[in-house]
Motif scaffolding. Sequence first.
Motif, PDB file in Angstrom:
ATOM      1  N   LEU A  39       2.920  63.856  24.329  1.00 48.46           N
ATOM      2  CA  LEU A  39       4.068  64.309  23.535  1.00 48.46           C
ATOM      3  C   LEU A  39       5.177  64.851  24.432  1.00 48.46           C
ATOM      4  N   VAL A  40       4.813  65.665  25.407  1.00 44.39           N
ATOM      5  CA  VAL A  40       5.816  66.240  26.317  1.00 44.39           C
ATOM      6  C   VAL A  40       6.481  65.137  27.134  1.00 44.39           C
ATOM      7  N   ALA A  41       5.702  64.203  27.650  1.00 45.55           N
ATOM      8  CA  ALA A  41       6.283  63.104  28.435  1.00 45.55           C
ATOM      9  C   ALA A  41       7.246  62.288  27.578  1.00 45.55           C
ATOM     10  N   GLY A  42       6.867  62.020  26.337  1.00 44.35           N
ATOM     11  CA  GLY A  42       7.754  61.281  25.440  1.00 44.35           C
ATOM     12  C   GLY A  42       9.025  62.044  25.137  1.00 44.35           C
ATOM     13  N   ALA A  43       8.903  63.353  24.936  1.00 42.49           N
ATOM     14  CA  ALA A  43      10.079  64.179  24.663  1.00 42.49           C
ATOM     15  C   ALA A  43      11.021  64.193  25.868  1.00 42.49           C
ATOM     16  N   LEU A  44      10.465  64.334  27.052  1.00 37.94           N
ATOM     17  CA  LEU A  44      11.304  64.331  28.261  1.00 37.94           C
ATOM     18  C   LEU A  44      11.963  62.970  28.462  1.00 37.94           C
ATOM     19  N   ARG A  45      11.248  61.908  28.162  1.00 39.57           N
ATOM     20  CA  ARG A  45      11.809  60.561  28.235  1.00 39.57           C
ATOM     21  C   ARG A  45      12.938  60.402  27.205  1.00 39.57           C
ATOM     22  N   GLY A  46      12.746  60.938  26.009  1.00 43.58           N
ATOM     23  CA  GLY A  46      13.781  60.892  24.979  1.00 43.58           C
ATOM     24  C   GLY A  46      15.030  61.635  25.412  1.00 43.58           C
ATOM     25  N   ALA A  47      14.835  62.798  26.038  1.00 43.79           N
ATOM     26  CA  ALA A  47      15.981  63.562  26.549  1.00 43.79           C
ATOM     27  C   ALA A  47      16.716  62.761  27.610  1.00 43.79           C
ATOM     28  N   SER A  48      15.974  62.162  28.521  1.00 45.17           N
ATOM     29  CA  SER A  48      16.581  61.352  29.582  1.00 45.17           C
ATOM     30  C   SER A  48      17.325  60.156  28.998  1.00 45.17           C
ATOM     31  N   ASP A  49      16.734  59.505  28.012  1.00 44.31           N
ATOM     32  CA  ASP A  49      17.382  58.360  27.353  1.00 44.31           C
ATOM     33  C   ASP A  49      18.705  58.769  26.705  1.00 44.31           C
ATOM     34  N   ALA A  50      18.810  60.028  26.296  1.00 44.90           N
ATOM     35  CA  ALA A  50      20.031  60.532  25.661  1.00 44.90           C
ATOM     36  C   ALA A  50      21.015  61.111  26.684  1.00 44.90           C
ATOM     37  N   GLY A  51      20.659  61.062  27.959  1.00 44.00           N
ATOM     38  CA  GLY A  51      21.563  61.549  28.997  1.00 44.00           C
ATOM     39  C   GLY A  51      21.387  63.015  29.351  1.00 44.00           C
ATOM     40  N   ILE A  52      20.300  63.633  28.889  1.00 42.09           N
ATOM     41  CA  ILE A  52      20.039  65.042  29.205  1.00 42.09           C
ATOM     42  C   ILE A  52      19.061  65.083  30.379  1.00 42.09           C
TER      43      ILE A  52
END
Length: 162
Positions: A39-52
Motif C-alpha cells: 500500500l505504501v509503495a503504491g501510494a508513493l508511486r501515485g504521488a510520483s505519478d502526480a508530480g509530487i
Amino acid sequence: MSGHGAPSIAFNSEEKAHTGSLRLAIVAASWHTEIMAGLVAGALRGASDAGIANPTLVRVPGSFELPVAVARLAAKFDAVVALGVVIRGGTPHFEYVCQAATMGLSEVSVRTGVPVGFGVLTCDTEEQGLARAGLPGSVEDKGHEAVTAALATAVTLAQLGV
C-alpha cells in the motif's frame, strides 16, 4: 472483485502542474507489514505519478489511530491519505475498528474540507488484502488509488475555487 468499474484517473499536463505543487501527507498503519508495504509503495508511486517528489510519510500503530493523525495533518496539507488494513477475526473487534476508522476519516475530511484518500482495506482474509495491496500478482493497487483520488479531489476543489 471490488475494482470492477473503477474510474481511470490520469492527470493531464495542466493538472499535473497543479498536483506537483500540492502538499501531500500519507499516514500508514503498521499492522500486516507485507500488505502495508504494498500500500505504501503504491501510494508513493501515485504521488510520483502526480508530480509530487517528496510526500510526507507518517506511520501509526494501527488503523484505529489513523483518524487522529490525519486530523492533525489536515491543517498543514492539501490532501492526506490514510492507509491501513483490518482483517476479520473471530471477535467483533473487526467491526469496531473498521467503523471507527471509516467514520473518523470521513469526519476529518468533511470538518476540515481537506480531501482524505481512503486506503483502508477491510478484508475477510489476508489473501484479500494481498490481492488489493499493489504487490506483484495483486489485482488492485489501493494505495495508488487512494492517493490519486485525494489529489484529484484537491484539484477539483481548487478549480472550483473552494
